[in-house]
Design a protein around this motif. Structure first.
Motif, PDB file in Angstrom:
ATOM      1  N   SER A 137       3.217  14.387  -8.986  1.00  0.00           N
ATOM      2  CA  SER A 137       4.257  15.412  -8.963  1.00  0.00           C
ATOM      3  C   SER A 137       4.839  15.610 -10.359  1.00  0.00           C
ATOM      4  N   GLU A 138       5.101  14.516 -11.058  1.00  0.00           N
ATOM      5  CA  GLU A 138       5.639  14.608 -12.418  1.00  0.00           C
ATOM      6  C   GLU A 138       4.640  15.267 -13.361  1.00  0.00           C
ATOM      7  N   GLU A 139       3.355  14.967 -13.212  1.00  0.00           N
ATOM      8  CA  GLU A 139       2.334  15.586 -14.055  1.00  0.00           C
ATOM      9  C   GLU A 139       2.267  17.093 -13.815  1.00  0.00           C
ATOM     10  N   LYS A 140       2.355  17.510 -12.559  1.00  0.00           N
ATOM     11  CA  LYS A 140       2.339  18.936 -12.238  1.00  0.00           C
ATOM     12  C   LYS A 140       3.569  19.636 -12.803  1.00  0.00           C
ATOM     13  N   PHE A 141       4.730  19.012 -12.621  1.00  0.00           N
ATOM     14  CA  PHE A 141       5.977  19.560 -13.165  1.00  0.00           C
ATOM     15  C   PHE A 141       5.840  19.726 -14.678  1.00  0.00           C
ATOM     16  N   ARG A 142       5.368  18.697 -15.351  1.00  0.00           N
ATOM     17  CA  ARG A 142       5.235  18.716 -16.810  1.00  0.00           C
ATOM     18  C   ARG A 142       4.268  19.813 -17.250  1.00  0.00           C
ATOM     19  N   ALA A 143       3.152  19.973 -16.524  1.00  0.00           N
ATOM     20  CA  ALA A 143       2.173  21.004 -16.874  1.00  0.00           C
ATOM     21  C   ALA A 143       2.787  22.394 -16.760  1.00  0.00           C
ATOM     22  N   VAL A 144       3.521  22.643 -15.689  1.00  0.00           N
ATOM     23  CA  VAL A 144       4.154  23.955 -15.505  1.00  0.00           C
ATOM     24  C   VAL A 144       5.178  24.202 -16.609  1.00  0.00           C
ATOM     25  N   VAL A 145       6.023  23.230 -16.870  1.00  0.00           N
ATOM     26  CA  VAL A 145       7.076  23.388 -17.872  1.00  0.00           C
ATOM     27  C   VAL A 145       6.487  23.586 -19.261  1.00  0.00           C
ATOM     28  N   ASP A 146       5.483  22.790 -19.616  1.00  0.00           N
ATOM     29  CA  ASP A 146       4.908  22.891 -20.957  1.00  0.00           C
ATOM     30  C   ASP A 146       4.077  24.147 -21.171  1.00  0.00           C
ATOM     31  N   CYS A 147       3.481  24.671 -20.122  1.00  0.00           N
ATOM     32  CA  CYS A 147       2.660  25.878 -20.258  1.00  0.00           C
ATOM     33  C   CYS A 147       3.479  27.161 -20.153  1.00  0.00           C
ATOM     34  N   ALA A 148       4.704  27.062 -19.720  1.00  0.00           N
ATOM     35  CA  ALA A 148       5.559  28.241 -19.595  1.00  0.00           C
ATOM     36  C   ALA A 148       5.848  28.809 -20.988  1.00  0.00           C
ATOM     37  N   PRO A 149       5.800  30.136 -21.127  1.00  0.00           N
ATOM     38  CA  PRO A 149       6.112  30.722 -22.424  1.00  0.00           C
ATOM     39  C   PRO A 149       7.610  30.704 -22.741  1.00  0.00           C
ATOM     40  N   ALA A 150       8.436  30.474 -21.742  1.00  0.00           N
ATOM     41  CA  ALA A 150       9.891  30.437 -21.940  1.00  0.00           C
ATOM     42  C   ALA A 150      10.307  29.096 -22.527  1.00  0.00           C
ATOM     43  N   ILE A 151      11.440  29.115 -23.215  1.00  0.00           N
ATOM     44  CA  ILE A 151      12.066  27.888 -23.721  1.00  0.00           C
ATOM     45  C   ILE A 151      12.746  27.239 -22.518  1.00  0.00           C
ATOM     46  N   ILE A 152      12.373  26.003 -22.213  1.00  0.00           N
ATOM     47  CA  ILE A 152      12.936  25.314 -21.051  1.00  0.00           C
ATOM     48  C   ILE A 152      13.441  23.948 -21.489  1.00  0.00           C
ATOM     49  N   THR A 186       0.825  -1.216   0.000  1.00  0.00           N
ATOM     50  CA  THR A 186       0.000   0.000   0.000  1.00  0.00           C
ATOM     51  C   THR A 186       0.855   1.261   0.000  1.00  0.00           C
ATOM     52  N   GLU A 187       1.849   1.312   0.857  1.00  0.00           N
ATOM     53  CA  GLU A 187       2.705   2.499   0.948  1.00  0.00           C
ATOM     54  C   GLU A 187       3.467   2.723  -0.359  1.00  0.00           C
ATOM     55  N   ARG A 188       3.934   1.647  -0.953  1.00  0.00           N
ATOM     56  CA  ARG A 188       4.656   1.756  -2.223  1.00  0.00           C
ATOM     57  C   ARG A 188       3.732   2.323  -3.308  1.00  0.00           C
ATOM     58  N   LYS A 189       2.478   1.868  -3.333  1.00  0.00           N
ATOM     59  CA  LYS A 189       1.522   2.373  -4.319  1.00  0.00           C
ATOM     60  C   LYS A 189       1.244   3.860  -4.101  1.00  0.00           C
ATOM     61  N   ARG A 190       1.109   4.269  -2.837  1.00  0.00           N
ATOM     62  CA  ARG A 190       0.886   5.687  -2.537  1.00  0.00           C
ATOM     63  C   ARG A 190       2.076   6.529  -2.981  1.00  0.00           C
ATOM     64  N   THR A 191       3.263   6.014  -2.738  1.00  0.00           N
ATOM     65  CA  THR A 191       4.478   6.734  -3.138  1.00  0.00           C
ATOM     66  C   THR A 191       4.536   6.878  -4.652  1.00  0.00           C
ATOM     67  N   ARG A 192       4.235   5.816  -5.379  1.00  0.00           N
ATOM     68  CA  ARG A 192       4.236   5.871  -6.850  1.00  0.00           C
ATOM     69  C   ARG A 192       3.196   6.864  -7.356  1.00  0.00           C
ATOM     70  N   GLU A 193       2.016   6.852  -6.741  1.00  0.00           N
ATOM     71  CA  GLU A 193       0.956   7.762  -7.151  1.00  0.00           C
ATOM     72  C   GLU A 193       1.362   9.205  -6.877  1.00  0.00           C
ATOM     73  N   ALA A 194       1.950   9.468  -5.722  1.00  0.00           N
ATOM     74  CA  ALA A 194       2.414  10.819  -5.399  1.00  0.00           C
ATOM     75  C   ALA A 194       3.488  11.264  -6.385  1.00  0.00           C
ATOM     76  N   LEU A 195       4.403  10.373  -6.751  1.00  0.00           N
ATOM     77  CA  LEU A 195       5.442  10.685  -7.727  1.00  0.00           C
ATOM     78  C   LEU A 195       4.823  10.984  -9.089  1.00  0.00           C
ATOM     79  N   ARG A 196       3.865  10.181  -9.518  1.00  0.00           N
ATOM     80  CA  ARG A 196       3.201  10.393 -10.807  1.00  0.00           C
ATOM     81  C   ARG A 196       2.507  11.755 -10.828  1.00  0.00           C
TER      82      ARG A 196
END
Length: 171
Positions: free
Chosen positions: A15-30, A3-13
């Protein structure tokens, strides 16, 4: 119990989705590179500016994507950041496919590893070509205005709307 491993994987996923959304929506070249100069993350602005889809850029180096002179320049800047561990801000002329060269202002920064040593490079950049053109046009217009004002044989003074002195000629 996993259970804990699944929660950790879900939290990581998430976090990665949020990171990707911020990076892709930024008007700057990143983009992010590893210590060997391979692209690990590129955003939509990178794809649009360089005309290189993420799938074509990821895992490759500047030498795989750009002409040698351009790749050499990027690699020198990246090495400087890795060796110094410091942020580097530069404006560089950047050739782009099917167009005139663009001026790009980039901020390169080290990405620290677990021990604090740089393990990669992050780059946030913006196309400042139009701003540079406007600055140059303003400079030229200002020089022309100053030349015209100096050509008056009589004294000339200019005040702003609050009656503060702005400029004058030597007469």
């Amino acid at each position: 119990d996993i259970t804990e491993r699944k929660r950790t994987r879900e939290a990581l996923r998430e976090s990665e989705e949020k990171f990707r959304a911020v990076v892709d929506c930024a008007p700057a070249i990143i983009h992010l590179k590893d210590a060997e100069g391979r692209f690990r993350v590129v955003n939509k602005a990178f794809e649009d500016f360089y005309g290189a889809p993420a799938a074509d850029a990821l895992g490759k180096t500047a030498y795989d994507l750009f002409p040698k002179a351009q790749a050499d320049a990027y690699t020198r800047l990246d090495r400087s950041v890795l060796e110094s561990g410091s942020i580097l801000v530069r404006e560089v002329e950047t050739p782009v496919e099917n167009g005139e060269p663009r001026t790009v202002r980039s901020v390169r920064f080290p990405i620290p590893g677990a021990g604090g040593e740089p393990v990669g490079i992050g780059v946030v950049a913006e196309d400042v070509t139009e701003r540079k053109r406007v600055e140059e046009a303003l400079k030229e217009t200002t020089q022309q205005l100053n030349t015209a004002i100096e050509s008056f044989s009589d004294g000339f003074m200019l005040f702003d709307r609050d009656d503060r002195f702005v400029l004058s000629n030597s007469a």
